[in-house]
Design a protein around this motif. Structure first.
Motif, PDB file in Angstrom:
ATOM      1  N   GLY A 117     -27.614 -12.786  27.591  1.00 52.20           N
ATOM      2  CA  GLY A 117     -26.445 -12.263  26.880  1.00 52.20           C
ATOM      3  C   GLY A 117     -25.149 -12.723  27.530  1.00 52.20           C
ATOM      4  N   LEU A 118     -25.145 -12.719  28.849  1.00 53.40           N
ATOM      5  CA  LEU A 118     -23.936 -13.122  29.586  1.00 53.40           C
ATOM      6  C   LEU A 118     -23.647 -14.606  29.379  1.00 53.40           C
ATOM      7  CD1 LEU A 118     -21.688 -12.425  31.594  1.00 53.40           C
ATOM      8  CD2 LEU A 118     -23.383 -12.536  33.447  1.00 53.40           C
ATOM      9  N   LEU A 119     -24.693 -15.413  29.335  1.00 48.69           N
ATOM     10  CA  LEU A 119     -24.503 -16.855  29.102  1.00 48.69           C
ATOM     11  C   LEU A 119     -23.900 -17.087  27.706  1.00 48.69           C
ATOM     12  CD1 LEU A 119     -24.839 -19.850  29.773  1.00 48.69           C
ATOM     13  CD2 LEU A 119     -27.245 -19.679  29.053  1.00 48.69           C
ATOM     14  N   ILE A 120     -24.455 -16.420  26.714  1.00 52.83           N
ATOM     15  CA  ILE A 120     -23.957 -16.640  25.344  1.00 52.83           C
ATOM     16  C   ILE A 120     -22.538 -16.068  25.192  1.00 52.83           C
ATOM     17  CG2 ILE A 120     -24.345 -16.191  22.878  1.00 52.83           C
ATOM     18  CD1 ILE A 120     -27.371 -16.188  23.481  1.00 52.83           C
ATOM     19  N   ALA A 121     -22.306 -14.890  25.785  1.00 49.87           N
ATOM     20  CA  ALA A 121     -20.964 -14.291  25.702  1.00 49.87           C
ATOM     21  C   ALA A 121     -19.927 -15.211  26.340  1.00 49.87           C
ATOM     22  CB  ALA A 121     -20.957 -12.928  26.395  1.00 49.87           C
ATOM     23  N   THR A 122     -20.325 -15.891  27.429  1.00 50.68           N
ATOM     24  CA  THR A 122     -19.401 -16.798  28.124  1.00 50.68           C
ATOM     25  C   THR A 122     -19.133 -18.040  27.279  1.00 50.68           C
ATOM     26  OG1 THR A 122     -20.301 -15.996  30.221  1.00 50.68           O
ATOM     27  CG2 THR A 122     -19.069 -18.066  30.296  1.00 50.68           C
ATOM     28  N   LEU A 123     -20.203 -18.624  26.749  1.00 52.79           N
ATOM     29  CA  LEU A 123     -20.055 -19.867  25.979  1.00 52.79           C
ATOM     30  C   LEU A 123     -19.314 -19.642  24.668  1.00 52.79           C
ATOM     31  CD1 LEU A 123     -23.634 -21.280  26.521  1.00 52.79           C
ATOM     32  CD2 LEU A 123     -21.522 -22.479  27.127  1.00 52.79           C
ATOM     33  N   SER A 146     -15.068 -22.066  19.330  1.00 59.25           N
ATOM     34  CA  SER A 146     -15.318 -22.022  20.783  1.00 59.25           C
ATOM     35  C   SER A 146     -15.591 -23.429  21.305  1.00 59.25           C
ATOM     36  CB  SER A 146     -16.498 -21.102  21.087  1.00 59.25           C
ATOM     37  OG  SER A 146     -17.700 -21.644  20.580  1.00 59.25           O
ATOM     38  N   LYS A 147     -15.055 -23.707  22.498  1.00 57.53           N
ATOM     39  CA  LYS A 147     -15.337 -25.005  23.134  1.00 57.53           C
ATOM     40  C   LYS A 147     -16.807 -25.078  23.519  1.00 57.53           C
ATOM     41  CE  LYS A 147     -12.204 -24.996  26.333  1.00 57.53           C
ATOM     42  NZ  LYS A 147     -11.377 -24.682  27.273  1.00 57.53           N
ATOM     43  N   GLY A 148     -17.342 -23.947  23.924  1.00 58.38           N
ATOM     44  CA  GLY A 148     -18.713 -23.921  24.427  1.00 58.38           C
ATOM     45  C   GLY A 148     -19.727 -23.614  23.349  1.00 58.38           C
ATOM     46  N   SER A 149     -20.968 -24.032  23.607  1.00 54.44           N
ATOM     47  CA  SER A 149     -22.092 -23.712  22.727  1.00 54.44           C
ATOM     48  C   SER A 149     -23.363 -23.776  23.569  1.00 54.44           C
ATOM     49  CB  SER A 149     -22.156 -24.741  21.600  1.00 54.44           C
ATOM     50  OG  SER A 149     -23.390 -24.620  20.916  1.00 54.44           O
ATOM     51  N   LEU A 150     -24.334 -22.985  23.166  1.00 57.71           N
ATOM     52  CA  LEU A 150     -25.633 -23.061  23.860  1.00 57.71           C
ATOM     53  C   LEU A 150     -26.416 -24.287  23.399  1.00 57.71           C
ATOM     54  CD1 LEU A 150     -27.478 -21.499  25.851  1.00 57.71           C
ATOM     55  CD2 LEU A 150     -28.350 -20.195  23.908  1.00 57.71           C
ATOM     56  N   ARG A 151     -26.060 -24.766  22.235  1.00 60.87           N
ATOM     57  CA  ARG A 151     -26.774 -25.925  21.647  1.00 60.87           C
ATOM     58  C   ARG A 151     -26.619 -27.148  22.545  1.00 60.87           C
ATOM     59  NH1 ARG A 151     -30.285 -24.073  20.154  1.00 60.87           N
ATOM     60  NH2 ARG A 151     -29.512 -22.099  20.852  1.00 60.87           N
ATOM     61  N   LYS A 254     -10.094 -22.769  37.693  1.00 59.53           N
ATOM     62  CA  LYS A 254      -8.655 -22.956  37.439  1.00 59.53           C
ATOM     63  C   LYS A 254      -8.319 -24.400  37.118  1.00 59.53           C
ATOM     64  CE  LYS A 254      -5.998 -19.540  40.000  1.00 59.53           C
ATOM     65  NZ  LYS A 254      -5.306 -19.293  41.265  1.00 59.53           N
ATOM     66  N   ASP A 255      -8.940 -25.345  37.857  1.00 57.39           N
ATOM     67  CA  ASP A 255      -8.505 -26.746  37.674  1.00 57.39           C
ATOM     68  C   ASP A 255      -9.405 -27.532  36.714  1.00 57.39           C
ATOM     69  OD1 ASP A 255     -10.779 -27.520  39.072  1.00 57.39           O
ATOM     70  OD2 ASP A 255      -9.729 -27.978  40.932  1.00 57.39           O
ATOM     71  N   GLY A 256     -10.336 -26.833  36.056  1.00 62.15           N
ATOM     72  CA  GLY A 256     -11.158 -27.498  35.044  1.00 62.15           C
ATOM     73  C   GLY A 256     -12.321 -28.304  35.611  1.00 62.15           C
ATOM     74  N   THR A 257     -12.605 -28.146  36.893  1.00 61.97           N
ATOM     75  CA  THR A 257     -13.799 -28.801  37.461  1.00 61.97           C
ATOM     76  C   THR A 257     -15.037 -28.349  36.694  1.00 61.97           C
ATOM     77  OG1 THR A 257     -12.783 -28.929  39.639  1.00 61.97           O
ATOM     78  CG2 THR A 257     -15.182 -29.077  39.574  1.00 61.97           C
ATOM     79  N   ILE A 258     -15.085 -27.040  36.370  1.00 64.26           N
ATOM     80  CA  ILE A 258     -16.118 -26.540  35.438  1.00 64.26           C
ATOM     81  C   ILE A 258     -15.401 -25.788  34.305  1.00 64.26           C
ATOM     82  CG2 ILE A 258     -17.935 -26.395  37.178  1.00 64.26           C
ATOM     83  CD1 ILE A 258     -17.590 -23.305  37.051  1.00 64.26           C
ATOM     84  N   MET A 259     -16.163 -25.486  33.253  1.00 58.80           N
ATOM     85  CA  MET A 259     -15.530 -24.898  32.070  1.00 58.80           C
ATOM     86  C   MET A 259     -15.402 -23.369  32.151  1.00 58.80           C
ATOM     87  SD  MET A 259     -16.592 -25.552  28.115  1.00 58.80           S
ATOM     88  CE  MET A 259     -17.848 -24.329  27.907  1.00 58.80           C
ATOM     89  N   ALA A 260     -16.476 -22.701  32.574  1.00 58.69           N
ATOM     90  CA  ALA A 260     -16.475 -21.238  32.476  1.00 58.69           C
ATOM     91  C   ALA A 260     -17.561 -20.647  33.368  1.00 58.69           C
ATOM     92  CB  ALA A 260     -16.713 -20.825  31.018  1.00 58.69           C
ATOM     93  N   ALA A 261     -17.472 -19.328  33.564  1.00 52.91           N
ATOM     94  CA  ALA A 261     -18.511 -18.633  34.347  1.00 52.91           C
ATOM     95  C   ALA A 261     -18.729 -17.232  33.801  1.00 52.91           C
ATOM     96  CB  ALA A 261     -18.104 -18.559  35.822  1.00 52.91           C
TER      97      ALA A 261
END
Ligand code: NAP
Ligand code: 8YV
Length: 328
Positions: A117-123, A146-151, A254-261
């Motif tokens: 749930g946390l992964l999908i909520a984040t993405l 959303s920029k993110g997707s589980l797909r 903050k600097d976009g090294t990764i997208m989200a957590a």
């Protein structure tokens, strides 16, 4: 093993941590229960009580370290709430013939549900979308895509034990590719195993962290791992805050090294750094992986059952690997 107990014998137990009805009311009358919420309270127990304590129920994440455990000369067993026991000094316990038990299995599926749930909520930005509706913005304009997707993601599990495998099952049922890192290949698991976390991070775009805490995993998810994950990278942590370098994570978010957590656990919880709370590309949960009434009751009951079995002269159900009952 403890001698079979005659039911009239008084057995002094310490309930260490918060009060829980299942624990407080779970023992027959020959058990004498004493309470301490914190380290500080231990100092206030009388010498007489300290000398009689034979078992401790650790009911939350209070530190059952050497300083706490060495108080009790007659201590035989520490029955700890939670599957993770990094707050219990298991080396001290082993060296002093004290059994430690934890509460595995009864929470596995619950925690795996929260991880997915946390992964999908984040993405898919559930929290931002919820705020959008509440703020009355939907009538004016659709919520941005959303920029993110589980797909099309590949998830690298950091830890592939009981909970890791339950999370992997959910991901695979959702058509998501899963590989994993752990020190040794997990028995019966067919997914690709990476002995190196960094090498795995180069090959995936998502990490789901579900190892124990403690020294062997401290900050293994570091700046290099985040860089290898890359700008579409997402990290979900349902393990312990100590497993991730939290300062490096904040910088990477903050600097976009990764997208989200998505984070259920933090380095100094319940304190969550202001910098992390200010970020929009994180979902923050207050360590609720196992926190449904039903699952927490099952965990509390296992804490009680392990103690009752031990003082009935039987093997507890779930001793940790470091203090096997056979060794006594
Ligand atoms: P488990 O069955 O013992 O699995 C632990 C996994 O972590 C195994 O795959 C193990 O493999 C791996 N691991 C251990 N040390 C490692 C290291 N140094 N480096 C890399 N991998 C390592 O435990 P579980 O029941 O799945 O629970 C896992 C943890 O989840 C708990 O200890 C706890 O910290 C956390 N947890 C959190 C919540 C929550 O509410 N957020 C709830 C329950 C549990 P190897 O031994 O081969 O390395
Ligand atoms: C508990 C946990 O919430 O089992 C674990 O390892 O992290 C959680 O289920 C934790 O032990 C809090 O007491």
């Amino acid at each position: 093993m403890a001698a079979a107990n005659n039911s009239q014998e008084k057995i002094d137990l310490l309930i260490y941590g918060q009060s829980k009805p299942t624990v407080d009311n779970g023992f027959p009358p020959n058990f004498v229960l004493h309470k301490a919420q914190s380290h500080h309270d231990l100092e206030r127990l009388s010498a007489d009580v300290v000398g009689r304590i034979r078992g401790i129920a650790v009911t939350g994440l209070v530190k059952a370290d050497k300083a706490a455990l060495s108080h009790f000369p007659k201590l035989e067993i520490v029955s700890s709430f939670g599957v993770g026991y990094d707050h219990v000094d298991s080396s001290f316990a082993r060296d002093n013939n004290i059994i430690v038990t934890n509460t595995p299995d009864v929470l596995t599926e619950e925690v795996a549900d929260v991880a997915l749930g946390l992964l999908i909520a984040t993405l898919r930005e559930f929290l931002g979308a919820d705020r959008y509706v509440r703020d009355g913005k939907w009538a004016t304009k659709d919520y941005p895509l959303s920029k993110g997707s589980l797909r099309s993601r590949t998830v690298g599990m950091v830890g592939m034990g009981r909970i890791g495998q339950a999370i992997a099952r959910r991901l695979e049922a959702s058509q998501v590719a899963v590989v994993y890192h752990s020190r040794n290949p997990a028995k019966g698991v067919k997914n690709k195993h990476y002995p190196s976390l960094l090498e795995m991070a180069k090959d995936v775009d998502t990490l789901v962290v579900i190892t124990p805490g403690g020294a062997s995993t401290a900050k293994i998810v570091n700046a290099d791992v985040m860089k290898a994950l890359g700008p579409t990278g997402v990290i979900v942590n349902v393990a312990r805050g100590s497993v991730i370098d939290e300062v490096a994570l904040i910088a990477a978010l903050k600097d976009g090294t990764i997208m989200a957590a998505g984070l259920d656990v933090f380095a100094a919880e319940p304190n969550v750094p202001e910098e992390l709370r200010a970020l929009q590309n994180v979902v923050l949960l207050p360590h609720i992986g196992s926190a449904s009434i039903a699952t927490r009751n099952a965990m509390d009951q296992l804490v009680v059952d392990n103690l009752k079995l031990w003082f009935d002269g039987k093997a507890p159900l779930t001793p940790i690997a470091e203090t096997p009952v056979k060794a006594r």
